[in-house]
Design a protein around this motif. Sequence first.
Motif, mmCIF file in Angstrom:
data_model
loop_
_atom_site.group_PDB
_atom_site.id
_atom_site.type_symbol
_atom_site.label_atom_id
_atom_site.label_comp_id
_atom_site.label_asym_id
_atom_site.label_seq_id
_atom_site.Cartn_x
_atom_site.Cartn_y
_atom_site.Cartn_z
ATOM 1 N N ALA A 27 3.960 -16.734 5.820
ATOM 2 C CA ALA A 27 3.022 -17.869 5.869
ATOM 3 C C ALA A 27 1.680 -17.415 6.452
ATOM 4 N N ASP A 28 1.710 -16.580 7.498
ATOM 5 C CA ASP A 28 0.465 -16.050 8.083
ATOM 6 C C ASP A 28 -0.321 -15.262 7.054
ATOM 7 N N ASN A 29 0.393 -14.426 6.309
ATOM 8 C CA ASN A 29 -0.284 -13.606 5.295
ATOM 9 C C ASN A 29 -0.947 -14.497 4.264
ATOM 10 N N ALA A 30 -0.261 -15.560 3.880
ATOM 11 C CA ALA A 30 -0.808 -16.465 2.864
ATOM 12 C C ALA A 30 -2.022 -17.219 3.409
ATOM 13 N N ALA A 31 -2.063 -17.445 4.721
ATOM 14 C CA ALA A 31 -3.155 -18.223 5.315
ATOM 15 C C ALA A 31 -4.405 -17.384 5.578
ATOM 16 N N ASP A 32 -4.378 -16.069 5.297
ATOM 17 C CA ASP A 32 -5.550 -15.208 5.492
ATOM 18 C C ASP A 32 -5.973 -15.145 6.961
ATOM 19 N N THR A 33 -5.013 -15.233 7.865
ATOM 20 C CA THR A 33 -5.338 -15.117 9.292
ATOM 21 C C THR A 33 -4.788 -13.823 9.897
ATOM 22 N N HIS A 34 -3.716 -13.320 9.325
ATOM 23 C CA HIS A 34 -3.088 -12.083 9.815
ATOM 24 C C HIS A 34 -2.613 -11.289 8.600
ATOM 25 N N ALA A 47 4.769 -0.253 12.362
ATOM 26 C CA ALA A 47 4.221 -1.573 12.059
ATOM 27 C C ALA A 47 2.707 -1.517 12.246
ATOM 28 N N VAL A 48 2.004 -2.219 11.365
ATOM 29 C CA VAL A 48 0.542 -2.315 11.449
ATOM 30 C C VAL A 48 0.170 -3.777 11.249
ATOM 31 N N ASN A 49 -0.666 -4.283 12.133
ATOM 32 C CA ASN A 49 -1.093 -5.688 12.016
ATOM 33 C C ASN A 49 -2.605 -5.784 12.096
ATOM 34 N N LEU A 50 -3.168 -6.620 11.241
ATOM 35 C CA LEU A 50 -4.548 -7.071 11.433
ATOM 36 C C LEU A 50 -4.419 -8.520 11.878
ATOM 37 N N ASN A 51 -4.744 -8.765 13.139
ATOM 38 C CA ASN A 51 -4.541 -10.094 13.721
ATOM 39 C C ASN A 51 -5.864 -10.826 13.891
ATOM 40 N N ASN A 52 -5.758 -12.131 14.048
ATOM 41 C CA ASN A 52 -6.932 -12.961 14.364
ATOM 42 C C ASN A 52 -8.078 -12.707 13.392
ATOM 43 N N MET A 53 -7.766 -12.730 12.134
ATOM 44 C CA MET A 53 -8.807 -12.502 11.136
ATOM 45 C C MET A 53 -9.706 -13.732 11.123
ATOM 46 N N LEU A 91 0.860 -1.180 0.000
ATOM 47 C CA LEU A 91 0.000 0.000 0.000
ATOM 48 C C LEU A 91 0.893 1.226 0.000
ATOM 49 N N THR A 92 0.472 2.238 -0.738
ATOM 50 C CA THR A 92 1.270 3.470 -0.721
ATOM 51 C C THR A 92 0.369 4.643 -0.336
ATOM 52 N N THR A 93 0.954 5.609 0.338
ATOM 53 C CA THR A 93 0.263 6.834 0.740
ATOM 54 C C THR A 93 1.188 7.981 0.302
ATOM 55 N N PRO A 94 0.748 9.238 0.445
ATOM 56 C CA PRO A 94 1.638 10.320 -0.004
ATOM 57 C C PRO A 94 3.057 10.232 0.571
ATOM 58 N N ARG A 95 3.183 9.861 1.849
ATOM 59 C CA ARG A 95 4.526 9.857 2.452
ATOM 60 C C ARG A 95 5.108 8.472 2.680
ATOM 61 N N LEU A 96 4.278 7.435 2.625
ATOM 62 C CA LEU A 96 4.698 6.132 3.179
ATOM 63 C C LEU A 96 4.452 4.972 2.228
ATOM 64 N N ARG A 97 5.163 3.896 2.492
ATOM 65 C CA ARG A 97 4.865 2.612 1.850
ATOM 66 C C ARG A 97 4.637 1.595 2.951
ATOM 67 N N LEU A 98 3.624 0.761 2.762
ATOM 68 C CA LEU A 98 3.346 -0.301 3.739
ATOM 69 C C LEU A 98 3.546 -1.621 3.033
ATOM 70 N N ARG A 99 4.496 -2.378 3.516
ATOM 71 C CA ARG A 99 4.766 -3.645 2.844
ATOM 72 C C ARG A 99 5.333 -4.669 3.803
ATOM 73 N N MET A 100 5.305 -5.915 3.360
ATOM 74 C CA MET A 100 5.988 -7.003 4.052
ATOM 75 C C MET A 100 7.476 -6.834 3.811
ATOM 76 N N HIS A 155 -16.038 -12.033 9.642
ATOM 77 C CA HIS A 155 -15.265 -11.133 8.766
ATOM 78 C C HIS A 155 -14.709 -9.973 9.587
ATOM 79 N N SER A 156 -13.962 -10.350 10.608
ATOM 80 C CA SER A 156 -13.507 -9.395 11.605
ATOM 81 C C SER A 156 -12.024 -9.633 11.922
ATOM 82 N N ALA A 157 -11.354 -8.582 12.389
ATOM 83 C CA ALA A 157 -9.940 -8.719 12.776
ATOM 84 C C ALA A 157 -9.613 -7.703 13.865
#
Length: 180
Positions: A58-65, A79-85, A3-12, A91-93
């Motif tokens: 592996a977590d990202n691939a498993a659609d859980t985090h 750092a930003v995490n969506l955990n326990n998806m 993801l990109t924003t005006p100032r930042l990039r969010l990536r693995m 459909h919550s995290a």
Amino acid sequence: MELTTPRLRLRMLEASEAELVAAFWIRNRAHHEPWVPKQPEEFFTADYWEKRLILYAADNAADTHVRRFVLEGDRVIGAVNLNNMVRGFFHSAHLGFSIDQAEQGRGKMHEALVAVIAHAFSKDGLHLHRIEANHQSHNVRSAALLERLGFERQGFAKEYLFINGAWRDHVMTALINREW
Ligand SMILES: CC(C)(COP(=O)(O)OP(=O)(O)OC[C@H]1O[C@@H](n2cnc3c(N)ncnc32)[C@H](O)[C@@H]1OP(=O)(O)O)[C@@H](O)C(=O)NCCC(=O)NCCS
């Protein structure tokens, strides 16, 4: 997905970038202490992050985090995490976030989270219905950020997380995707 924003990039990050991540956590160790659970000593080493970044993939691939680092230029500043998806009928995290102490007060976490939430709620993205975020009541920066993003107070969890030597009460907030 990046993801990109005006100032930042969010990536693995790749295992080969473990030094960057370890440096972020080392720099901010005291800054995090009152707000996030204590980590083992090895958490503050590049060796640990080399292994951990592989597990994150592996977590990202498993659609859980969904775990992303916030970069400004080549520096990891957050750092930003969506955990326990949870899918099914939820459909919550749970959302977790942190910005470098030196970068606080510049709207950068707000900017990052606007992009994360758009991706999380989009039908082409994660298509979540709900994001929960819980914070200690005296974490005024976290509370202000969540309120500005539209999170609403939903409850109060007594003795919710073990942080800095004790079980800490948390205010429970959530953002609901009413376009779901
Ligand atoms: C919680 C945390 C991410 C908040 O960081 P933050 O920088 O205060 O958050 P924001 O990105 O919303 O920035 C808001 C500040 O930037 C200012 N700002 C400057 N430019 C801005 C812009 N373009 N847009 C929005 N705000 C801007 C705002 O006025 C505000 O300043 P103030 O706090 O002095 O009033 C940070 O304190 C942190 O990492 N804490 C430790 C970990 C933690 O507590 N995590 C959450 C556990 S529940």
